[in-house]
Design a protein around this motif. Structure first.
Motif, PDB file in Angstrom:
ATOM      1  N   ALA A 245      49.716   7.845 -15.981  1.00  0.00           N
ATOM      2  CA  ALA A 245      48.386   7.606 -14.657  1.00  0.00           C
ATOM      3  C   ALA A 245      49.445   7.939 -13.630  1.00  0.00           C
ATOM      4  O   ALA A 245      48.727   8.539 -12.543  1.00  0.00           O
ATOM      5  CB  ALA A 245      47.851   6.450 -14.696  1.00  0.00           C
ATOM      6  N   THR A 246      50.568   7.789 -13.486  1.00  0.00           N
ATOM      7  CA  THR A 246      51.320   8.207 -12.176  1.00  0.00           C
ATOM      8  C   THR A 246      52.229   9.282 -12.434  1.00  0.00           C
ATOM      9  O   THR A 246      53.188   9.506 -11.587  1.00  0.00           O
ATOM     10  CB  THR A 246      52.127   6.957 -11.901  1.00  0.00           C
ATOM     11  OG1 THR A 246      53.116   6.498 -13.014  1.00  0.00           O
ATOM     12  CG2 THR A 246      51.231   5.618 -11.599  1.00  0.00           C
ATOM     13  N   ALA A 247      52.242  10.067 -13.513  1.00  0.00           N
ATOM     14  CA  ALA A 247      53.101  11.122 -13.791  1.00  0.00           C
ATOM     15  C   ALA A 247      52.912  12.322 -12.948  1.00  0.00           C
ATOM     16  O   ALA A 247      53.852  13.289 -12.771  1.00  0.00           O
ATOM     17  CB  ALA A 247      53.298  11.530 -15.261  1.00  0.00           C
ATOM     18  N   VAL A 248      51.752  12.584 -12.412  1.00  0.00           N
ATOM     19  CA  VAL A 248      51.516  13.986 -11.459  1.00  0.00           C
ATOM     20  C   VAL A 248      51.432  13.540 -10.104  1.00  0.00           C
ATOM     21  O   VAL A 248      50.753  12.695  -9.708  1.00  0.00           O
ATOM     22  CB  VAL A 248      50.061  14.282 -11.895  1.00  0.00           C
ATOM     23  CG1 VAL A 248      49.940  15.537 -11.306  1.00  0.00           C
ATOM     24  CG2 VAL A 248      50.205  14.686 -13.492  1.00  0.00           C
ATOM     25  N   GLU A 249      52.513  14.167  -9.433  1.00  0.00           N
ATOM     26  CA  GLU A 249      52.459  13.744  -7.973  1.00  0.00           C
ATOM     27  C   GLU A 249      51.311  14.466  -7.375  1.00  0.00           C
ATOM     28  O   GLU A 249      50.929  15.453  -7.421  1.00  0.00           O
ATOM     29  CB  GLU A 249      53.677  14.626  -7.374  1.00  0.00           C
ATOM     30  CG  GLU A 249      54.028  14.289  -6.134  1.00  0.00           C
ATOM     31  CD  GLU A 249      55.514  15.157  -5.664  1.00  0.00           C
ATOM     32  OE1 GLU A 249      55.599  14.830  -4.341  1.00  0.00           O
ATOM     33  OE2 GLU A 249      55.902  15.848  -6.364  1.00  0.00           O
ATOM     34  N   GLY A 250      50.974  13.581  -6.257  1.00  0.00           N
ATOM     35  CA  GLY A 250      49.742  13.978  -5.421  1.00  0.00           C
ATOM     36  C   GLY A 250      48.312  13.544  -6.092  1.00  0.00           C
ATOM     37  O   GLY A 250      47.348  13.763  -5.192  1.00  0.00           O
ATOM     38  N   VAL A 251      48.232  12.991  -7.245  1.00  0.00           N
ATOM     39  CA  VAL A 251      47.116  12.566  -7.748  1.00  0.00           C
ATOM     40  C   VAL A 251      47.031  11.003  -7.992  1.00  0.00           C
ATOM     41  O   VAL A 251      48.081  10.289  -8.413  1.00  0.00           O
ATOM     42  CB  VAL A 251      46.918  13.302  -9.145  1.00  0.00           C
ATOM     43  CG1 VAL A 251      45.620  12.668  -9.772  1.00  0.00           C
ATOM     44  CG2 VAL A 251      46.807  14.652  -9.223  1.00  0.00           C
ATOM     45  N   ALA A 252      46.197  10.475  -7.252  1.00  0.00           N
ATOM     46  CA  ALA A 252      46.002   8.865  -7.104  1.00  0.00           C
ATOM     47  C   ALA A 252      45.865   8.476  -8.534  1.00  0.00           C
ATOM     48  O   ALA A 252      45.042   9.195  -9.289  1.00  0.00           O
ATOM     49  CB  ALA A 252      44.896   8.294  -6.274  1.00  0.00           C
ATOM     50  N   PRO A 253      46.424   7.440  -9.292  1.00  0.00           N
ATOM     51  CA  PRO A 253      46.014   7.070 -10.475  1.00  0.00           C
ATOM     52  C   PRO A 253      44.596   6.418 -10.665  1.00  0.00           C
ATOM     53  O   PRO A 253      44.040   6.074  -9.579  1.00  0.00           O
ATOM     54  CB  PRO A 253      47.206   5.730 -10.665  1.00  0.00           C
ATOM     55  CG  PRO A 253      47.468   5.201  -9.373  1.00  0.00           C
ATOM     56  CD  PRO A 253      47.485   6.558  -8.538  1.00  0.00           C
ATOM     57  N   PRO A 254      44.116   6.533 -11.891  1.00  0.00           N
ATOM     58  CA  PRO A 254      42.772   6.073 -11.962  1.00  0.00           C
ATOM     59  C   PRO A 254      42.567   4.509 -11.516  1.00  0.00           C
ATOM     60  O   PRO A 254      43.646   3.876 -11.683  1.00  0.00           O
ATOM     61  CB  PRO A 254      42.172   6.189 -13.453  1.00  0.00           C
ATOM     62  CG  PRO A 254      43.194   7.427 -13.885  1.00  0.00           C
ATOM     63  CD  PRO A 254      44.443   7.144 -12.908  1.00  0.00           C
ATOM     64  N   PRO A 255      41.435   4.021 -11.323  1.00  0.00           N
ATOM     65  CA  PRO A 255      41.124   2.687 -10.806  1.00  0.00           C
ATOM     66  C   PRO A 255      41.606   1.703 -11.868  1.00  0.00           C
ATOM     67  O   PRO A 255      42.116   0.528 -11.701  1.00  0.00           O
ATOM     68  CB  PRO A 255      39.874   2.609 -10.510  1.00  0.00           C
ATOM     69  CG  PRO A 255      39.142   3.696 -11.299  1.00  0.00           C
ATOM     70  CD  PRO A 255      40.222   4.559 -11.053  1.00  0.00           C
TER      71      PRO A 255
END
Length: 670
Positions: free
Chosen positions: A342-352
């Motif tokens: 969920a936190t592997a892609v920079e600039g994308v907030a992790p799902p709730p």
């Protein structure tokens, strides 16, 4: 004398000369005609024909040509229909347009060029077909819609509303010659497909609405809809049909599944992603070449095509991952992405909602989230995916994988499905018929040649070879999640193992043969031969009943009975060890495995153990040495008939299990 010459000419020459003189006179009249005197009559005529107020506020002028005329308005106000939100369709300081003359004879309005200066536009369309830009009192499909080639705007504002499409946008545009080839900048804010949308960018000041043969105009965009972010730059040939697109793009978001309401492409739920590539569109065919990026912790690359020529769009492609991470498979079956993916892609907030490292006590193991089968009816597809290597496999030794995903008329098939597992191969097919509710799901998988040592890495490090494992899974049932499908499925599950060797430590602790523990401690490890093993279940509406549960080694025979409920996720098994040698300190007591999938528990059966304990206590009261007699094992265990064991495991019991297995095998292509 000249008069005499004219008198002597033929009549046709006289008529021709008269027509030429008349035409020249008409041209002179039109060239010097005071067109502004027609301003009020034109205002009244257009207002009457369209049923809404039209006014040229200051001046009207016309430049006539052989095929077209250029009409110039100094100040224009054209009202919208009464049902529209915005009061004006067009309101501008100045406007001019070229209009073809001859198509007007057939009531067609062809405008090759339209220029607006400081305009405000109010565009709106309704589900019943009404459009504010349709001229005539009938503003539905029967109204006259002008064909516009090039549109030129300097600065202004545009509003577009289509409630039935979930679109409500406001755009501010500004013309600045210092920006070079793209002097028109824009900022967009509103909602698209029900999601908040913001966008900004720039383009050429001449937009090609549907001008055939004109050079493409440049376009840059930076947009965000919900958690989906897009950057693109390239050219567009026609804006009306969005045709002739050539652009490079970057796309980020929490899940590819979120693109379905935005683009109408039914992609699966995934971990957060970041993709880039070259986008093109010709006619109804969209293509992405050189696609590359990340899906969570996995890399992805390939080419895709999306064709809208037919009533049901068609998606095709060939995708590959050099490394695929197991954590990224969870969303495909209804699990949220893990905190790693969920936190592997920079600039994308992790799902709730993301999974925790430790599962909460009592939590379900099988995914219960409803799978969105409705969107499977929105398109057809044929996509091949290959993973060269699979990492983070934990207890399941997956090596590689490939699958062909086909979707036709709401029926999704994964066939062929080919996974490398522990040096062997898991192959088969999965079929989901989403045309039914709940969906009809069938899975038919065969396991061949998996090395048992790969399943238990500690055994592999000892240098022991434990032979190979073969198996199969044939299950069919209905459900809208993995949990509901398995909880109601019927069929056959079996795992078979042939000859091999493994270290003595594992069966010692499994059988609780105390004498062997002492020998192991005193004499070190020795090898025990595995003669055969078979674990097979009949599955009836989610209840797995052991049909054949046998493990036969040279020092012990294990047989088991019991059930596992896929609906309730509970276990209830009893394992009976039968040592094949005379040993002291043996408890020869059944082992029980109970609890849930998420929290299993094991131990010895209380009844038999209590009987031996009381005997040892009584003999110990006479002489402590006699207490050992209660734990002496006489070794009644006999070799299993491996041929009969395998035969029993290979055939499901007649009834629901056999019928379910037969239906599941129908998932495979003939």
């Amino acid at each position: 004398m000249a008069t005499n010459i004219l008198r002597t000419r033929p009549l046709w020459q006289k008529l021709l000369a008269s027509l030429v003189l008349l035409f020249v006179a008409l041209l002179l009249v039109l060239m010097f005609f005071p067109w502004d005197v027609l301003r009020e009559p034109v205002n009244r005529y257009v207002s009457e024909k369209t049923g809404r107020k039209f006014e040229i506020t200051r001046r009207l002028d016309v430049d006539l040509g052989w095929r077209a005329a250029t009409v110039k308005f100094d100040g224009i106000e054209f009202a919208n229909p009464s049902w529209a939100r915005d009061p004006y369709l067009v309101k501008a300081d100045r406007a001019e347009f070229d209009i073809r003359i001859w198509p007007l004879v057939t009531s067609k309005i062809v405008i090759p060029r339209l220029a607006l200066f400081s305009p405000t536009l109010g565009l709106q369309m309704e589900q019943d077909g009404r459009r504010t830009w349709a001229f005539g009192k009938d503003t539905s499909d029967g109204g006259t819609v002008p064909s516009i080639g090039l549109m030129q705007i300097d600065s202004g504002a545009i509003d577009f509303l289509a409630k039935h499409l979930g679109v409500d946008l406001h755009a501010d545009v500004k013309y600045d010659t210092s920006l070079g080839a793209m002097p028109l900048s824009y900022r967009i804010k509103g909602r698209y497909k029900g999601q908040p949308l913001t966008a900004d960018g720039s383009t050429g000041n001449v937009l090609q609405i549907n001008a055939a043969g004109a050079p493409p105009f440049p376009l840059e965009i930076n947009a965000a809809a919900g958690q989906t972010k897009l950057k693109a730059s390239g050219t567009v040939a026609e804006l009306a049909s969005l045709d002739g697109v050539d652009a490079k793009f970057q796309l980020k978001g929490q899940t590819l599944g979120a693109l379905f309401p935005l683009l109408g492409i039914a992609l699966p739920q995934t971990s957060p992603y970041a993709l880039s590539g070259d986008l093109s569109k010709r006619g109804t065919l969209w293509q992405v070449a050189g696609l590359k990026g990340k899906l969570g912790l996995s890399d992805i690359a390939g080419d895709m095509r999306f064709d809208q020529a037919t009533q049901v769009p068609y998606l095709a492609g060939d995708l590959r991952s050099k490394v695929m991470d197991m954590d990224d498979l969870g969303p495909l079956i209804g699990l949220p992405p893990t905190s790693r993916s969920a936190t592997a892609v920079e600039g994308v907030a992790p799902p709730p909602s993301i999974t925790q490292v430790r599962r909460p006590a009592g939590a379900k193991v099988l995914p219960t989230a409803p799978l969105d089968f409705e969107r499977l009816r929105a398109m057809n597809a044929d996509v091949k995916y290959t993973a060269d290597r699979i990492q983070n496999v934990r207890e399941i030794p997956l090596d590689r994988g490939s699958v062909q995903v086909k979707l036709k008329d709401g029926v999704l098939t994964l066939d062929p499905l080919d996974l490398g597992v522990g040096g062997g191969k898991l192959a088969g097919a999965i079929r989901i018929d989403a045309a039914k509710n709940p969906a009809d799901i069938r899975a038919s998988l065969d396991l061949r040649g998996m090395q048992l040592a790969r399943l238990f890495p500690k055994l592999e490090t000892t240098g022991n070879s434990v032979g190979r494992i073969d198996g199969r899974l044939n299950l069919s049932g209905s459900g809208n999640s993995v949990a509901t499908w398995l909880g109601g499925s019927s069929g056959d599950v079996a795992v078979l193992a042939g000859r091999g060797q493994f270290g003595n430590l594992l069966p010692v602790f499994a059988t609780l043969v105390g004498g062997d523990i002492i020998k192991f401690l005193l004499r070190g490890d020795r090898n025990v031969e595995l003669r055969c093993a078979a674990v097979a279940f009949d599955v009836n509406k989610g209840l797995m009943t052991g049909r054949t549960l046998v493990v036969d080694t040279t020092n012990a025979l294990f047989t088991a009975t019991g059930q596992a409920s896929l609906a309730n996720e509970t276990l209830n098994f009893e394992v009976h060890p039968e040592p094949k040698s005379k040993n002291i300190l043996s408890l020869r007591t059944p082992l029980v495995v109970r609890g849930t999938f998420g929290d299993p528990s094991g131990g010895v059966a209380v009844g038999p153990l209590a009987g031996r304990g009381l005997a040892a206590l009584a003999l110990g009261a006479v002489n402590p040495l006699l207490a050992l007699a209660a734990t002496i094992e006489t070794g009644p265990g006999q070799d299993a008939d491996c041929k009969d064991v395998v035969a029993g495991a290979n055939k499901p019991t007649a009834g629901a299990a056999a019928q379910g297995a037969a239906r599941a095998k129908g998932a495979k292509q003939p």
